[in-house]
Design a protein around this motif. Structure first.
Motif, PDB file in Angstrom:
ATOM      1  N   THR A   1       5.439  10.578  -3.912  1.00  0.00           N
ATOM      2  CA  THR A   1       6.040   9.772  -4.971  1.00  0.00           C
ATOM      3  C   THR A   1       6.932  10.631  -5.861  1.00  0.00           C
ATOM      4  O   THR A   1       7.846  10.136  -6.494  1.00  0.00           O
ATOM      5  CB  THR A   1       4.959   9.079  -5.806  1.00  0.00           C
TER       6      THR A   1
ATOM      7  N   CYS B   1      -4.433  -4.555  -0.809  1.00  0.00           N
ATOM      8  CA  CYS B   1      -3.405  -4.125  -1.770  1.00  0.00           C
ATOM      9  C   CYS B   1      -3.734  -4.586  -3.180  1.00  0.00           C
ATOM     10  O   CYS B   1      -4.404  -5.602  -3.384  1.00  0.00           O
ATOM     11  CB  CYS B   1      -2.044  -4.702  -1.390  1.00  0.00           C
TER      12      CYS B   1
ATOM     13  N   SER C   1       2.561  -0.065   6.261  1.00  0.00           N
ATOM     14  CA  SER C   1       1.526  -0.860   5.583  1.00  0.00           C
ATOM     15  C   SER C   1       1.897  -2.339   5.535  1.00  0.00           C
ATOM     16  O   SER C   1       1.021  -3.191   5.430  1.00  0.00           O
ATOM     17  CB  SER C   1       1.289  -0.346   4.157  1.00  0.00           C
TER      18      SER C   1
ATOM     19  N   THR D   1      -2.156  10.795  -6.494  1.00  0.00           N
ATOM     20  CA  THR D   1      -1.592   9.790  -5.590  1.00  0.00           C
ATOM     21  C   THR D   1      -2.651   8.875  -4.982  1.00  0.00           C
ATOM     22  O   THR D   1      -2.394   7.700  -4.727  1.00  0.00           O
ATOM     23  CB  THR D   1      -0.814  10.485  -4.454  1.00  0.00           C
TER      24      THR D   1
ATOM     25  N   MET E   1       5.140   4.524   4.164  1.00  0.00           N
ATOM     26  CA  MET E   1       5.317   5.873   3.627  1.00  0.00           C
ATOM     27  C   MET E   1       4.669   6.838   4.606  1.00  0.00           C
ATOM     28  O   MET E   1       3.753   6.454   5.341  1.00  0.00           O
ATOM     29  CB  MET E   1       4.613   6.025   2.270  1.00  0.00           C
TER      30      MET E   1
ATOM     31  N   ASP F   1       6.016   2.635  -5.745  1.00  0.00           N
ATOM     32  CA  ASP F   1       6.997   1.578  -5.569  1.00  0.00           C
ATOM     33  C   ASP F   1       6.577   0.333  -6.344  1.00  0.00           C
ATOM     34  O   ASP F   1       5.402  -0.042  -6.361  1.00  0.00           O
ATOM     35  CB  ASP F   1       7.154   1.222  -4.091  1.00  0.00           C
TER      36      ASP F   1
ATOM     37  N   GLU G   1       2.580   8.908   3.883  1.00  0.00           N
ATOM     38  CA  GLU G   1       1.167   8.924   3.478  1.00  0.00           C
ATOM     39  C   GLU G   1       0.379   7.735   4.020  1.00  0.00           C
ATOM     40  O   GLU G   1      -0.850   7.692   3.912  1.00  0.00           O
ATOM     41  CB  GLU G   1       1.079   8.948   1.943  1.00  0.00           C
ATOM     42  N   LEU G   2       1.079   6.764   4.627  1.00  0.00           N
ATOM     43  CA  LEU G   2       0.435   5.565   5.187  1.00  0.00           C
ATOM     44  C   LEU G   2       0.546   5.524   6.709  1.00  0.00           C
ATOM     45  O   LEU G   2       0.286   4.492   7.317  1.00  0.00           O
ATOM     46  CB  LEU G   2       1.058   4.308   4.571  1.00  0.00           C
TER      47      LEU G   2
ATOM     48  N   TRP H   1      -0.409  -0.545  -4.748  1.00  0.00           N
ATOM     49  CA  TRP H   1      -1.491   0.339  -4.329  1.00  0.00           C
ATOM     50  C   TRP H   1      -2.009  -0.168  -2.982  1.00  0.00           C
ATOM     51  O   TRP H   1      -2.192  -1.375  -2.806  1.00  0.00           O
ATOM     52  CB  TRP H   1      -2.640   0.339  -5.340  1.00  0.00           C
TER      53      TRP H   1
ATOM     54  N   THR I   1       1.618   4.039  -4.456  1.00  0.00           N
ATOM     55  CA  THR I   1       2.845   4.291  -3.698  1.00  0.00           C
ATOM     56  C   THR I   1       4.018   4.750  -4.555  1.00  0.00           C
ATOM     57  O   THR I   1       4.954   5.346  -4.036  1.00  0.00           O
ATOM     58  CB  THR I   1       3.286   3.031  -2.934  1.00  0.00           C
TER      59      THR I   1
END
Length: 521
Positions: free
Chosen positions: A182, A351, A327, A391, A320, A402, A322-323, A371, A400
């Motif tokens: 992020t 979420c 997602s 994070t 991302m 975002d 990280e995902l 989230w 996220t």
């Protein structure tokens, strides 16, 4: 809010076992990967045999359980074989951006603890100094192509060594891609075999990728989008993956036509070209059934132009590194969804939307930071507990960065980044909204917006604009008037600069830090 789709079973196995344990059946002699520029091919059987030999060659060179091997090369069928050979040897792949300088590469090699670097001869002028700076000797820098002074892929696969017996579990680390997350500098993202297997199972429930599908893969395998959605999804669904080492529009169109590619995975800059560039009409793209955009928000109107021009379905997703990375996405059978959205949360995902100012969860129709919780969420950042804690929270939700909204049906739309909102006289101005609007102008080929300080110290929106061929007469006043007629007064663009191109990452994200650096130069 949970995904409206039922949970899918996530096998408790390594990625290697998940993809290869059951063999290939009648797809064994089918093409798994083909280099669209050379027509070099690997069948599924040949691909798997190569990964086994690579694993044996790596083991003979001392690579074993938990050892990190860096891949620093463009998209090639051999990149995919090396990736899976490293995992088969019990190793961990750290995938390096093929645009990296020697210094940037050295940081990743050092931070990840890489013991070996595999590259191509044309990258050696960066790879060797980068390896040396990271403390690696030149004899652990291997090349995919034959190169004097370096062992190559041919040496790995011809070692004659036995394939190692490695007990790799679902919880073992599989890959260490690097992401700025992020915020901040690039960090190693710890993704396990379970993370990657989970995301393939989740994605499979949403799409219509089959053994008959031909996937275009020009977006880099070193990026998690290319790695999971193109390379590994192709293997999982037994589809054919057509690779390109770098993007060139004319070559991309030619390869799509020649190989009758029916599924294009793109980032928004390519959507701009598909919508606006005259050369597109010179090619027969009737083979294309689906264009799927990711890596950055796609403007809905731009997507609709592509859909009409190519007579295909255009879909969008969100994710991302990280995902792992996906997602949210639009399922193949929901082409009716608003193209400004990112579709539904994938199966097994939960979420929240949280107001960044108050920390309170918000409901449908309200803006909040997205989230995400699920089996595809990273373990954390390598050697960086503070960044991990900032994070990923104690409940397992990834924050996220975002800003999103969700409707009553569970359709999510990403509207901006927490860190990128422009604050003008107390009002929030989303750059992505202005960028999407600018792209609807007939003479604007590309655009980016950031906040800059005016003479009074107030943050105001500044647009960087790339002019479409034939639009040489476009002025900054015309650009500002175009926007002003279509937005509330506080959102007006107040400064315009014309550029030859917008700086973007390999995955298509606008490099706003580079634009800000121009302002501060």
């Amino acid at each position: 809010m949970r995904s409206p789709y039922p949970d899918v079973e996530i096998p408790d196995v390594s990625l290697t076992e998940f993809l290869f344990a059951d063999g290939f059946g009648d797809r064994a002699d089918a093409t798994a990967f083909v280099d669209g520029t050379t027509d070099d091919r690997l069948t599924f059987a040949d691909f798997h045999a190569m990964t086994e030999k690579i694993a044996a060659g790596l083991a003979a060179r001392g690579i074993g359980k938990g050892d990190v091997v860096a891949l620093f090369a463009p998209n090639l069928p051999q990149w995919a074989a090396l990736f899976h050979g490293i995992l088969r040897a019990g190793g961990i792949v750290t995938s390096a951006n093929s645009m990296y300088t020697a210094g940037e590469l050295a940081h990743q090699l050092s931070d990840s603890g890489a013991k070996m670097l595999i590259t191509v001869s044309s990258f050696l002028e960066r790879a060797v100094p980068g390896a040396k700076e990271a403390g690696l000797s030149e004899d652990v820098v291997l090349t995919i192509d034959a190169t004097e002074g370096h062992d190559s892929l041919a040496d790995l696969v011809s070692s004659g060594a036995p394939v190692p017996e490695i007990a790799t579990t679902a919880d073992d680390t599989a890959v260490l891609p690097y992401s700025s997350g992020t915020t901040g500098l690039a960090k190693g993202v710890i993704l396990t075999h379970r993370n990657l297997v989970a995301n393939l199972c989740q994605v499979a429930a949403m799409g219509d990728v089959s053994p008959q599908t031909k996937i275009m893969a020009f977006l880099p395998f070193f990026h998690i989008y290319g790695m999971t959605v193109m390379m590994n999804q192709g293997l999982h669904r037994r589809a054919t993956v057509v690779t390109m080492p770098r993007f060139d529009l004319e070559q991309f169109l030619s390869i799509t036509q020649r190989y009758e590619v029916d599924r294009l995975y793109i980032a928004p800059p390519v959507a701009v070209a598909l919508a606006k560039h005259p050369i597109v009409d010179s090619y027969d793209l009737s083979c294309v059934k689906t264009v799927f955009s990711g890596a950055a928000p796609l403007d809905g109107e731009l997507g609709r132009v592509v859909a009409r021009r190519l007579d295909c379905t255009v879909l969008q997703g969100y994710g991302m590194t990280e995902l792992s990375p996906v997602s949210h996405c639009m399922p193949d059978d929901r082409g009716d969804l608003d193209l400004n959205s990112s579709g539904f949360a994938l199966p097994n995902i939960e979420c929240k939307l949280v107001d960044p100012a108050t920390g309170e969860e918000v409901g449908p129709g309200e803006r909040g930071e997205l989230w995400v919780k699920g089996p595809n969420v990273m373990v954390g950042y390598l050697n960086n507990t503070d960044a991990t804690d900032a994070t990923k929270d104690a409940e397992g939700y990834l924050h996220t960065g975002d800003i999103a909204v969700v409707d009553d049906e569970g359709v999510y739309s990403i509207v901006d980044r927490v860190k990128e909102l422009i604050k003008y006289k107390g009002y929030q101005v989303p750059p992505a909204e202005l960028e999407a609007l600018l792209l609807t102008h007939e003479w604007i080929a590309d655009a980016a917006v950031i906040g800059v300080k005016d003479a009074e110290g107030e943050e105001v929106p500044k647009a960087f604009v790339v002019v479409q061929p034939g639009g040489d007469g476009l002025t900054d006043e015309a650009v500002m008037s175009f926007v002003a007629e279509r937005v509330a007064p506080h959102k007006k663009v107040r400064v315009v600069e014309f550029l030859e191109q917008i700086p973007k990452s390999a995955s298509g994200k606008i490099l706003r830090k580079d634009l800000r650096a121009r302002e501060n130069a």
